[in-house]
Design an enzyme around this catalytic site. Structure first.
Site: not given
Length: 518
Positions: A98, A102, A117, A211
């Site tokens: 997001g 990653v 990440k 999300d």
């Protein structure tokens, strides 16, 4: 190449396993291996349990090929290959998160593979805000300690680059799984339950995810789902908390109008996700690039399901999706417990099929019960007062009355079985009928199956009336007896000779008989 892929090719290649002592050991999925340094044995069971944490990519892949593929996908990704961030060594890119890239990384401290990440760099004036969001994501996700939430191991800044290390899931995201089309319904139902459980547990920690979408749902090869990416998480108790984020197509209509995130807005995103997993498309695609255009898209569109409804999906799934995707939050489910209750009713059950002998005994008992109910009818028709009443028309009357009364008996029996969802014979033999999803059949389906199952008795019930049909009475009666005999032979032959162990009436109704293990 994954373990599953190599098995499908019929080969047993070597993989590198990171031993607890830090040594790389060459192993095979079928026989495992032994560490040359510490002599520790690595069993095949360990490799099957969690290959993501222990088994590296195939030998034929090298850091150079990883860097080349990373450079093709993202010009900045290749620069990270081989870099150390604390005790984490970047191995290869896995995808976009997001807020950043990653990577697969090696945790040198614990000798295991993790997902790292790295925050995507933004403008200097919003760098602090991005770091705060990353920390918020790590704290929120780490607080929810649950098997269906990806575990956070570490959060830090290294040389000005914020990053977090988390559990590495070997199956990728659900978004990757549905690239080739919708998933089987049994998989979707199992996935849905795990997502709802994760959201329910998160809510107990006062967290609204904010999300939910296939990209933020990781799935292991074993089928276990992991909820991830809490970067848009909000406090459930602070329902007036400002701020709205997420992916437009997964946002509830009220969020587009400025209302704060809620449990119901997460339910809407869940509905969009399940719809996409089921049918391979978004239920309400938003057109335009502004909030006003997105709001108009919601207002001017209606939820459209495939027509006709797919046979491999229970009709109750439509009701569940419709409620989750309701335009008004008040029309959605009130709690996740309500969602779980509906999902448990719809989840396909895998009960063992019943043996042939118990089924034949159950059918014999049910037939015997009907025949015993017919005896009072036959006795009643022989009562002398009735003979006096009908006089010369007695033979005609007794034929039709016998047919009507025996048919009424069968109607009552069919009503009882379709309502109770069980017959006396099956109940005594501890058997039950399920539909093609392993669920209890609907009343209509159960009634249809019962008529097919008892068709010989329905035909025999017409024989008394057929005997009073004038010149065609004899051929008609003989025809009914022949049809009865043919049906019994076909039904029994299908049950006894077919490997599935299903009878003809089960094939026609789309049902099967299983042991009642409830």
């Amino acid at each position: 190449m994954s373990l599953d892929a190599t098995r499908e090719l019929g080969v047993d290649p070597n993989f590198w396993y990171r031993c607890l002592c830090g040594n790389e050991v060459s192993v095979t999925p079928s026989s495992g291996g032994t560490c040359e340094k510490c002599r520790r044995h690595i069993s095949p069971e360990v490799l099957r349990l969690d290959s993501a944490l222990s088994v590296t990519i195939n030998q034929i892949h090298s850091l150079q090929t990883n860097a080349a593929s990373a450079d093709a996908d993202d010009s900045t990704a290749a620069k990270w290959i081989g870099r150390r961030m604390g005790h984490f060594e970047i191995i290869e890119p896995l995808g976009q998160g997001g807020m950043g890239q990653v990577y697969r990384a090696l945790d040198h401290a614990l000798q295991r593979y993790v997902a790292v990440k790295v925050l995507r760099r933004g403008k200097s004036n919003d760098a602090d805000q991005q770091i705060e969001l990353l920390l918020q994501e790590a704290i929120a996700q780490a607080r929810v300690n649950h098997p269906n939430v990806a575990t956070i191991y570490h959060v830090s800044r290294d040389g000005g680059d914020p990053f977090l290390a988390m559990e590495l899931v070997d199956g990728g995201t659900l978004a990757g799984r549905i690239k080739d089309g919708p998933l089987p319904f049994s998989d979707i139902a199992a996935i849905a339950i795990q997502i709802v459980v994760a959201l329910k547990v998160s809510l107990q920690f006062d967290i609204i995810h904010g999300d939910i979408k296939p990209n933020n749902l990781l799935i292991k090869k074993s089928g276990e789902v992991k909820l991830s990416d809490f970067g848009m998480a909000r406090s459930a108790s602070q329902d007036d908390e400002p701020g709205m984020g997420g992916t437009p197509n997964y946002l509830a209509p009220e969020l587009l109008q400025g209302e704060p995130p809620s449990v119901q807005s997460d339910m809407y995103a869940l509905g969009v996700t399940l719809f996409e997993l089921t049918f391979g498309r978004i239920p309400v695609p938003l057109s335009g690039s502004t909030f006003k255009e997105w709001i108009n898209s919601h207002e001017n569109s209606s939820l459209e399901f495939p027509k006709p409804w797919p046979e491999n999906i229970p009709t109750g799934w439509r009701s569940l999706l419709s409620k989750l995707l309701a335009k008004s939050p008040a029309d959605r489910f009130s709690t996740y417990d309500e969602v779980l209750a509906q999902l448990n009713l719809l989840q396909p059950k895998r009960s063992p099929s019943a043996r042939r002998i118990p089924r034949l005994v159950a059918a014999g008992l049910d037939y015997l019960i009907i025949l015993l109910l017919w005896i009072p009818v036959l006795v009643f028709m022989q009562l002398r007062p009735l003979r006096w009443t009908f006089a010369a028309n007695w033979d005609w009357a007794v034929g039709w009355l016998a047919t009507i009364l025996t048919l009424l008996t069968l109607v009552a029996y069919t009503f009882m079985v379709s309502t109770w969802k069980q017959s006396v014979g099956r109940n005594l033999m501890q058997l039950r009928v399920v539909n093609r999803f392993g669920l209890t059949p609907s009343t209509r389906l159960m009634a249809t199956r019962t008529v097919f199952r008892m068709l010989p008795l329905w035909l025999l019930a017409l024989v008394p009336a057929a005997g009073q049909s004038g010149a065609i009475s004899l051929p008609f009666s003989v025809g009914l007896w022949l049809l009865t005999l043919l049906w019994l032979i076909a039904d029994l032959a299908t049950l006894l000779l077919f490997r599935t162990g299903k009878s003809l009436h089960d094939y026609l109704a789309g049902t099967r008989v299983v042991w009642d293990t409830r």
